[in-house]
Design an enzyme around this catalytic site. Structure first.
Site, PDB file in Angstrom:
ATOM      1  N   TRP A  46       2.076   2.221   8.063  1.00 23.55           N
ATOM      2  CA  TRP A  46       0.879   2.698   8.748  1.00 23.55           C
ATOM      3  C   TRP A  46       0.994   2.473  10.258  1.00 23.55           C
ATOM      4  O   TRP A  46       0.548   3.298  11.057  1.00 23.55           O
ATOM      5  CB  TRP A  46      -0.338   1.978   8.177  1.00 23.55           C
ATOM      6  CG  TRP A  46      -1.644   2.324   8.814  1.00 23.55           C
ATOM      7  CD1 TRP A  46      -2.406   3.436   8.600  1.00 23.55           C
ATOM      8  CD2 TRP A  46      -2.363   1.540   9.774  1.00 23.55           C
ATOM      9  NE1 TRP A  46      -3.546   3.396   9.362  1.00 23.55           N
ATOM     10  CE2 TRP A  46      -3.544   2.247  10.087  1.00 23.55           C
ATOM     11  CE3 TRP A  46      -2.124   0.315  10.392  1.00 23.55           C
ATOM     12  CZ2 TRP A  46      -4.479   1.760  10.993  1.00 23.55           C
ATOM     13  CZ3 TRP A  46      -3.055  -0.170  11.293  1.00 23.55           C
ATOM     14  CH2 TRP A  46      -4.222   0.549  11.586  1.00 23.55           C
ATOM     15  N   HIS A  47       1.616   1.361  10.664  1.00 20.17           N
ATOM     16  CA  HIS A  47       1.754   1.057  12.087  1.00 20.17           C
ATOM     17  C   HIS A  47       2.783   1.946  12.776  1.00 20.17           C
ATOM     18  O   HIS A  47       2.617   2.298  13.943  1.00 20.17           O
ATOM     19  CB  HIS A  47       2.138  -0.412  12.291  1.00 20.17           C
ATOM     20  CG  HIS A  47       0.974  -1.345  12.266  1.00 20.17           C
ATOM     21  ND1 HIS A  47       0.519  -1.933  11.110  1.00 20.17           N
ATOM     22  CD2 HIS A  47       0.153  -1.794  13.255  1.00 20.17           C
ATOM     23  CE1 HIS A  47      -0.522  -2.704  11.382  1.00 20.17           C
ATOM     24  NE2 HIS A  47      -0.770  -2.629  12.668  1.00 20.17           N
TER      25      HIS A  47
END
Length: 509
Positions: free
Chosen positions: A362-363
């Site tokens: 997600w990052h």
């Protein structure tokens, strides 16, 4: 107009030496406050409030940042989620949406990694929307299940029917949290936009039923600006790249760790500032309202994303993570960690590792994220072992009252937590694999070595010995308490009681 609006940002950019897009982001943070005040005072008709929210969100994306393609990206994710959730009635539905939306977000990270730019792109907004849409999918899925199969949290979040598309797009483009969060569940937005979360406060003699929130909102605003000023000042004094210099390499080990802790703290200030500013706008709009406290005063922490004091002084990893990026942690816990585990079974290391892997994806795509989050999965496991098998020795036998050395344990825990997280965060900040390994090498891989030793110890016969000692202390305490209670019991009462045997305490789990 798209070009005229750039003129003041470019002027102040050359004057202040700051990239224009950073000034645009600050403009969006600050202008969200008067817009939030207007939203709060609009007529109560939900369609008006939804349209206003969507309009301001599109103004930020198109009018200020010129992210025409970015709006299409968000619309694709939103409409894909909406129609799949509405028409695909399968247990696989939330997983399909999760994989597609997370995969699309990850692909945007890949593109940004291949074609780096200082200009603002859509990835930050897409990351926020990824959390909102995947949570929405699970809420729709839960709404199709019997209440008996849901936890209390899932019952509260469940959607028994698909919302109107205008409500849904209002949720997607909600402007106070559009750019950097915080993310929150759809039910919170619907209760806010329909004013139902404020109904208990309704006064028939007053037009406005939302509580006044200007003071707490401005408090968040000033704190956010202060954090950003401290970040700009601190990052010039403690630059991250100093960790890669020969001077750092030649420093004593204690000085190295001190510099790492300060550098990591300065880097966190940027996040503190952005999240405090966005939280303030959410509070002013009203969505931050979270009921009344024991003194009947409004609470404004519904979408709170950070607690700097709790994070900086946390005495264990669990407390630190709960105080950092709080809404992302709620998303990871409720829609990854608990969903990966099989029904009826407690989440284990598989859930922990899956959660940190999703968090890394997600990052972004940079190796530093994976170094940080995979290492964090192991250190969190070590922290659980420590809390379960070591902490009881610093409590009295009732396992509740602090022992004479509990404060020492807490201080050591606070120092160890700060050192460990600062050490791990370095790869999150540097992002580059080679640079991250280089800095960890200069720090002698101390935290990783500790993780390996601790895992070896807690997965050896030593753990059983520790558990037996803890059980012995607890059972002795129970037996002693029972004997004392017998002394204070009358003979008549004793005749009516069945006296337990010593084995009952020894076998107590």
């Amino acid at each position: 107009m798209a070009y005229l609006i750039d003129i003041p940002f470019e002027y102040f950019s050359s004057f202040l030496g700051v990239h224009p897009d950073q000034l645009k982001l600050l403009f969006c943070f600050l202008s969200a406050y008067p817009f939030a005040g207007i939203l709060k005072r609009l007529p109560s008709a939900p369609w008006i409030r939804n349209l206003f929210s969507i309009s301001i969100g599109l103004f930020y994306l198109i009018g200020v940042h010129h992210l025409y393609d970015g709006v299409l990206v968000l619309l694709f994710d939103a409409l894909f989620t909406y129609f799949v959730a509405a028409f695909y009635r399968s247990s696989r539905m939330p997983w399909i949406i999760f994989i597609v939306i997370l995969g699309h977000t990850f692909s945007s990270h890949v593109i940004r990694y291949i074609y780096p730019s200082e200009n603002t792109d859509i990835t930050a907004s897409q990351m926020v929307l990824c959390m909102k849409l995947t949570a929405f999918a699970w809420s729709v899925y839960d709404g199709r299940l019997p209440s008996s199969e849901l936890s209390s949290y899932q019952k509260d979040r469940a959607l028994r029917k698909i919302p109107n598309i205008l409500y849904f797009l209002g949720y997607v483009f909600f402007f106070p949290s559009l750019l950097v969060g915080p993310a929150f569940d759809y039910v919170d937005y619907e209760r806010f936009i329909t004013l139902s979360m404020f109904k208990p406060l309704a006064d028939p003699y007053e037009k406005q039923i939302t509580p006044h929130s200007l003071e707490p909102a401005l408090g968040r605003c000033w704190r956010g600006l202060l954090w950003l000023i401290l970040f700009i000042t601190g990052s010039s004094i403690y630059p991250l790249k100093f960790l890669l210099t020969p001077k750092f390499a030649s420093s004593p080990i204690l000085l190295k760790y001190g510099y790492v802790c300060i550098t990591a703290f300065v880097a966190r200030m940027k996040y503190y500032g952005a999240w405090e500013l966005s939280d303030g706008a959410c509070i002013l709009s009203g969505i931050g309202y979270n009921g009344l406290d024991s003194s009947k005063h409004p609470r404004w922490d519904r979408v709170k994303n950070i607690d700097p004091i709790k994070f900086e002084f946390a005495d264990n990893i669990k407390c630190a993570l709960e105080a950092w990026n709080m809404n992302t942690n709620k998303w990871l816990r409720n829609y990854v960690y608990l969903r990966v585990a099989k029904k009826g079974k407690r989440p284990g290391f598989k859930s922990t590792l899956s959660t940190f892997t999703v968090s890394a994806m997600w990052h972004g795509v940079s190796a530093g994220y994976y170094l940080t989050f995979v290492s964090a999965a192991f250190i969190q496991t070590v922290a659980k072992y420590t809390r379960r098998h070591v902490r009881p020795f610093f409590l009295k036998p009732d396992m509740e009252t602090p022992g004479p050395f509990k404060r020492v344990y807490d201080v050591i825990g606070m120092v160890a937590t700060n050192l460990s997280l600062s050490y791990l965060i370095i790869s999150f900040l540097l992002l580059n694999l080679k640079e991250s390994i280089h800095v960890w090498k200069e720090l002698y891989f101390i935290v990783h070595i500790y993780i390996l030793i601790a895992l070896a110890v807690f997965n050896s016969p030593i753990r059983s010995k520790l558990d037996n000692k803890i059980r012995s202390r607890v059972n002795s305490y129970k037996l002693k308490s029972y004997e004392q209670s017998m002394k204070s019991t009358s003979d008549t009462d004793m005749l009516n009681m069945s006296v337990p045997k010593r084995e009952d305490f020894e076998n107590d789990e």
